[in-house]
Scaffold this motif. Sequence first.
Motif, PDB file in Angstrom:
ATOM      1  N   ILE A  36      -5.225  16.869  19.296  1.00 48.26           N
ATOM      2  CA  ILE A  36      -4.493  18.018  19.868  1.00 48.26           C
ATOM      3  C   ILE A  36      -3.076  17.588  20.235  1.00 48.26           C
ATOM      4  O   ILE A  36      -2.097  18.279  19.918  1.00 48.26           O
ATOM      5  CB  ILE A  36      -5.239  18.576  21.099  1.00 48.26           C
ATOM      6  CG1 ILE A  36      -6.559  19.206  20.655  1.00 48.26           C
ATOM      7  CG2 ILE A  36      -4.374  19.576  21.866  1.00 48.26           C
ATOM      8  CD1 ILE A  36      -7.545  19.457  21.775  1.00 48.26           C
ATOM      9  N   GLU A  37      -2.955  16.436  20.879  1.00 53.31           N
ATOM     10  CA  GLU A  37      -1.626  15.932  21.262  1.00 53.31           C
ATOM     11  C   GLU A  37      -0.800  15.551  20.037  1.00 53.31           C
ATOM     12  O   GLU A  37       0.417  15.758  20.026  1.00 53.31           O
ATOM     13  CB  GLU A  37      -1.781  14.750  22.223  1.00 53.31           C
ATOM     14  CG  GLU A  37      -2.306  15.188  23.581  1.00 53.31           C
ATOM     15  CD  GLU A  37      -2.607  14.044  24.530  1.00 53.31           C
ATOM     16  OE1 GLU A  37      -2.610  12.865  24.088  1.00 53.31           O
ATOM     17  OE2 GLU A  37      -2.851  14.328  25.723  1.00 53.31           O
ATOM     18  N   ARG A  39      -0.720  17.133  17.363  1.00 53.53           N
ATOM     19  CA  ARG A  39      -0.217  18.392  16.821  1.00 53.53           C
ATOM     20  C   ARG A  39       0.788  19.058  17.774  1.00 53.53           C
ATOM     21  O   ARG A  39       1.178  20.191  17.562  1.00 53.53           O
ATOM     22  CB  ARG A  39      -1.373  19.343  16.557  1.00 53.53           C
ATOM     23  CG  ARG A  39      -2.243  18.953  15.403  1.00 53.53           C
ATOM     24  CD  ARG A  39      -3.282  20.049  15.134  1.00 53.53           C
ATOM     25  NE  ARG A  39      -4.353  19.540  14.330  1.00 53.53           N
ATOM     26  CZ  ARG A  39      -5.516  19.087  14.798  1.00 53.53           C
ATOM     27  NH1 ARG A  39      -5.776  19.109  16.081  1.00 53.53           N
ATOM     28  NH2 ARG A  39      -6.421  18.629  13.990  1.00 53.53           N
ATOM     29  N   GLY A  41       0.239  19.733  21.109  1.00 56.53           N
ATOM     30  CA  GLY A  41      -0.388  20.442  22.215  1.00 56.53           C
ATOM     31  C   GLY A  41      -0.707  19.509  23.367  1.00 56.53           C
ATOM     32  O   GLY A  41      -0.357  18.324  23.349  1.00 56.53           O
ATOM     33  N   VAL A  53      -7.208  23.498  25.972  1.00 50.70           N
ATOM     34  CA  VAL A  53      -6.060  23.278  25.100  1.00 50.70           C
ATOM     35  C   VAL A  53      -4.917  24.149  25.603  1.00 50.70           C
ATOM     36  O   VAL A  53      -5.058  25.364  25.769  1.00 50.70           O
ATOM     37  CB  VAL A  53      -6.393  23.636  23.630  1.00 50.70           C
ATOM     38  CG1 VAL A  53      -5.151  23.488  22.759  1.00 50.70           C
ATOM     39  CG2 VAL A  53      -7.527  22.777  23.113  1.00 50.70           C
ATOM     40  N   ASP A  54      -3.774  23.514  25.872  1.00 52.44           N
ATOM     41  CA  ASP A  54      -2.587  24.200  26.382  1.00 52.44           C
ATOM     42  C   ASP A  54      -2.902  25.050  27.612  1.00 52.44           C
ATOM     43  O   ASP A  54      -2.299  26.095  27.831  1.00 52.44           O
ATOM     44  CB  ASP A  54      -1.937  25.051  25.292  1.00 52.44           C
ATOM     45  CG  ASP A  54      -1.390  24.222  24.140  1.00 52.44           C
ATOM     46  OD1 ASP A  54      -1.409  22.977  24.232  1.00 52.44           O
ATOM     47  OD2 ASP A  54      -0.940  24.806  23.143  1.00 52.44           O
ATOM     48  N   SER A  67      -1.727  32.051  18.960  1.00 51.35           N
ATOM     49  CA  SER A  67      -0.714  31.311  19.721  1.00 51.35           C
ATOM     50  C   SER A  67      -1.035  29.816  19.821  1.00 51.35           C
ATOM     51  O   SER A  67      -0.143  29.017  20.082  1.00 51.35           O
ATOM     52  CB  SER A  67      -0.583  31.902  21.130  1.00 51.35           C
ATOM     53  OG  SER A  67      -1.773  31.705  21.865  1.00 51.35           O
ATOM     54  N   LEU A  68      -2.281  29.434  19.585  1.00 49.32           N
ATOM     55  CA  LEU A  68      -2.698  28.036  19.692  1.00 49.32           C
ATOM     56  C   LEU A  68      -2.941  27.386  18.327  1.00 49.32           C
ATOM     57  O   LEU A  68      -3.250  26.198  18.263  1.00 49.32           O
ATOM     58  CB  LEU A  68      -3.977  27.927  20.522  1.00 49.32           C
ATOM     59  CG  LEU A  68      -3.873  28.405  21.962  1.00 49.32           C
ATOM     60  CD1 LEU A  68      -5.238  28.426  22.616  1.00 49.32           C
ATOM     61  CD2 LEU A  68      -2.922  27.523  22.738  1.00 49.32           C
ATOM     62  N   LYS A  70      -1.298  26.091  15.937  1.00 48.93           N
ATOM     63  CA  LYS A  70      -0.647  24.838  15.541  1.00 48.93           C
ATOM     64  C   LYS A  70      -1.203  23.621  16.283  1.00 48.93           C
ATOM     65  O   LYS A  70      -1.011  22.501  15.849  1.00 48.93           O
ATOM     66  CB  LYS A  70       0.871  24.940  15.711  1.00 48.93           C
ATOM     67  CG  LYS A  70       1.325  25.210  17.121  1.00 48.93           C
ATOM     68  CD  LYS A  70       2.828  25.444  17.169  1.00 48.93           C
ATOM     69  CE  LYS A  70       3.214  25.860  18.565  1.00 48.93           C
ATOM     70  NZ  LYS A  70       4.585  26.282  18.668  1.00 48.93           N
ATOM     71  N   HIS A  71      -1.921  23.844  17.388  1.00 45.41           N
ATOM     72  CA  HIS A  71      -2.474  22.728  18.163  1.00 45.41           C
ATOM     73  C   HIS A  71      -3.967  22.517  17.931  1.00 45.41           C
ATOM     74  O   HIS A  71      -4.546  21.572  18.455  1.00 45.41           O
ATOM     75  CB  HIS A  71      -2.222  22.938  19.656  1.00 45.41           C
ATOM     76  CG  HIS A  71      -0.773  23.082  19.964  1.00 45.41           C
ATOM     77  ND1 HIS A  71      -0.316  23.819  21.017  1.00 45.41           N
ATOM     78  CD2 HIS A  71       0.341  22.606  19.347  1.00 45.41           C
ATOM     79  CE1 HIS A  71       1.006  23.791  21.048  1.00 45.41           C
ATOM     80  NE2 HIS A  71       1.413  23.060  20.028  1.00 45.41           N
TER      81      HIS A  71
END
Length: 143
Positions: A36-37, A39, A41, A53-54, A67-68, A70-71
Amino acid sequence: MLTIANVGDSRAVISKNGVAKQLSVDHEPASERESIENRGGFVSNFPRDVARVDGQLAVARAFGGKSLKKHLTSEPDVRIETIDDDTDLIILASDGLWKAMSNQEAVDSIKSIKDARFAAKHLTEEAVKRNSKDDISIIVVKF
């Protein structure tokens, strides 16, 4: 042969000769923090809450969530399992069950129930009785 593809916070458990075996991976943000990081996020861990996540989504892999996107990834975890004479049942359930019961507890709770629909209802009622606060969706397949 049974192919299980999993994205999200549901789980597949098979019972062979009464022994529970987890067939899928729980895609939780804490366990997939690095990807995740990588990417862009982040994973939040606020007190009295689950990792998100986020700061929003409590799963590390999902469909949707524009909205998420990409992460996250929607790449499923895929497992193949042989169905044979030793196979008793399969439980497919959301995390509302698994936060209240272990894999083996769930199998033990329904192994003597012949009707799959009644077995799923029994597991749902047991999770509620154990104060599960998450969604509870369950499918049982009996062999």
